[in-house]
Motif scaffolding. Structure first.
Motif, PDB file in Angstrom:
ATOM      1  N   MET A   1     -13.861  -0.870   8.807  1.00 29.66           N
ATOM      2  CA  MET A   1     -14.414   0.301   8.108  1.00 29.66           C
ATOM      3  C   MET A   1     -15.938   0.293   8.072  1.00 29.66           C
ATOM      4  O   MET A   1     -16.558   1.260   7.703  1.00 29.66           O
ATOM      5  CB  MET A   1     -13.874   0.372   6.684  1.00 29.66           C
ATOM      6  N   MET A   2     -16.535  -0.825   8.477  1.00 30.27           N
ATOM      7  CA  MET A   2     -17.999  -0.904   8.432  1.00 30.27           C
ATOM      8  C   MET A   2     -18.660   0.053   9.422  1.00 30.27           C
ATOM      9  O   MET A   2     -19.827   0.377   9.295  1.00 30.27           O
ATOM     10  CB  MET A   2     -18.454  -2.341   8.701  1.00 30.27           C
ATOM     11  N   ASP A   3     -17.887   0.489  10.450  1.00 36.03           N
ATOM     12  CA  ASP A   3     -18.461   1.422  11.409  1.00 36.03           C
ATOM     13  C   ASP A   3     -18.201   2.874  11.019  1.00 36.03           C
ATOM     14  O   ASP A   3     -18.558   3.792  11.747  1.00 36.03           O
ATOM     15  CB  ASP A   3     -17.939   1.142  12.814  1.00 36.03           C
ATOM     16  N   SER A   4     -17.559   3.079   9.860  1.00 34.69           N
ATOM     17  CA  SER A   4     -17.360   4.444   9.361  1.00 34.69           C
ATOM     18  C   SER A   4     -18.713   5.092   9.098  1.00 34.69           C
ATOM     19  O   SER A   4     -19.665   4.428   8.684  1.00 34.69           O
ATOM     20  CB  SER A   4     -16.545   4.423   8.067  1.00 34.69           C
ATOM     21  N   GLU A   5     -18.788   6.401   9.326  1.00 37.93           N
ATOM     22  CA  GLU A   5     -20.058   7.103   9.176  1.00 37.93           C
ATOM     23  C   GLU A   5     -20.069   7.999   7.942  1.00 37.93           C
ATOM     24  O   GLU A   5     -19.064   8.600   7.576  1.00 37.93           O
ATOM     25  CB  GLU A   5     -20.338   7.944  10.421  1.00 37.93           C
ATOM     26  N   LEU A   6     -21.228   8.069   7.337  1.00 35.49           N
ATOM     27  CA  LEU A   6     -21.492   8.991   6.244  1.00 35.49           C
ATOM     28  C   LEU A   6     -22.723   9.808   6.603  1.00 35.49           C
ATOM     29  O   LEU A   6     -23.617   9.318   7.302  1.00 35.49           O
ATOM     30  CB  LEU A   6     -21.740   8.229   4.942  1.00 35.49           C
ATOM     31  N   ARG A   7     -22.790  11.035   6.092  1.00 37.39           N
ATOM     32  CA  ARG A   7     -23.996  11.843   6.311  1.00 37.39           C
ATOM     33  C   ARG A   7     -24.937  11.597   5.135  1.00 37.39           C
ATOM     34  O   ARG A   7     -24.591  11.837   3.979  1.00 37.39           O
ATOM     35  CB  ARG A   7     -23.645  13.328   6.437  1.00 37.39           C
ATOM     36  N   ILE A   8     -26.123  11.112   5.456  1.00 38.49           N
ATOM     37  CA  ILE A   8     -27.093  10.664   4.453  1.00 38.49           C
ATOM     38  C   ILE A   8     -28.338  11.547   4.478  1.00 38.49           C
ATOM     39  O   ILE A   8     -28.923  11.784   5.539  1.00 38.49           O
ATOM     40  CB  ILE A   8     -27.496   9.199   4.717  1.00 38.49           C
TER      41      ILE A   8
END
Length: 215
Positions: A1-8
């Motif tokens: 899950m560390m490669d999951s992306e969030l929009r920041i």
């Protein structure tokens, strides 16, 4: 899950301007997007745009600030499901993590180690109908409920909720005046007059840096 992306929208280091850790150096992670449009919103720039970052990259940037406290905010951070995973990883690294949430989205799945700072939207926000009152059942003594007050109607509504629901017996209660709309001295005097068991707060970062982004 560390490669999951969030929009920041932004990650920055500043003094905490609100809540019960006001004044403490803190790393802020501002997620992009929000389903609400509160009348007094001061972070409309976070409604859209931003950049995609993996959780690993977010954690790496936060660690460069070498501080203990991290606040996850928005927009509405819980609008992105990956926010839950991000906060768990931050707690695993030993950070003191707080979540600033509008109270409109389900908080039941938030990691128990996270301090929840949750709004109950007041009438002048224009988003009173979005309050998810079921969330109150998931608050504990370490959490905080914030009432942002912009009018006498807001104050009376907030006081009624506090007294009738005895919210102060569940968690800490914050009363905060809307900048340039609610006179802060008047609000403070109301709180003292009515003997309310709340914490009065003003936005420290606005006193220090006005409306500068990243502060």
């Amino acid at each position: 899950m560390m490669d999951s992306e969030l929009r920041i929208t932004e990650i920055f280091y500043s003094l905490q301007g609100e809540s019960n850790t006001v004044g403490i150096p803190t790393a802020f992670i501002r997620l992009t997007g929000c389903p609400l449009r509160c009348s007094y919103c001061d972070t409309a720039y976070a409604f859209s745009g931003g950049q995609k970052m993996t959780i690993a990259d977010i954690l790496a940037e936060v660690q460069t600030y070498q501080c203990q406290y991290v606040t996850v905010t928005g927009g509405e951070p819980l609008a992105q499901p990956g926010c839950l995973t991000l906060m768990t990883h931050l707690a695993d690294l030993g950070f003191y993590v707080s979540l600033e949430t509008s109270g409109a989205l389900d908080i039941s799945a938030v990691d128990a180690r996270i301090v929840k700072v949750m709004d109950l939207k007041t009438p002048s926000s224009g988003e009173l109908s979005k309050n998810r009152y079921e969330n109150l059942a998931f608050l504990t003594a370490k959490d905080q409920v914030k009432f942002v007050i912009g009018s006498q109607e807001d104050y009376e509504w907030s006081k009624a909720w506090l007294v009738e629901q005895r919210l102060h017996e569940t968690c800490q209660i914050l009363f905060s005046p809307v900048a340039d709309q609610q006179n802060p001295t008047e609000l403070a005097e109301h709180i003292l007059r009515d003997r309310l068991p709340v914490r009065f707060q003003v936005q420290l970062h606005k006193l220090l840096w006005h409306d500068a982004r990243g502060k």
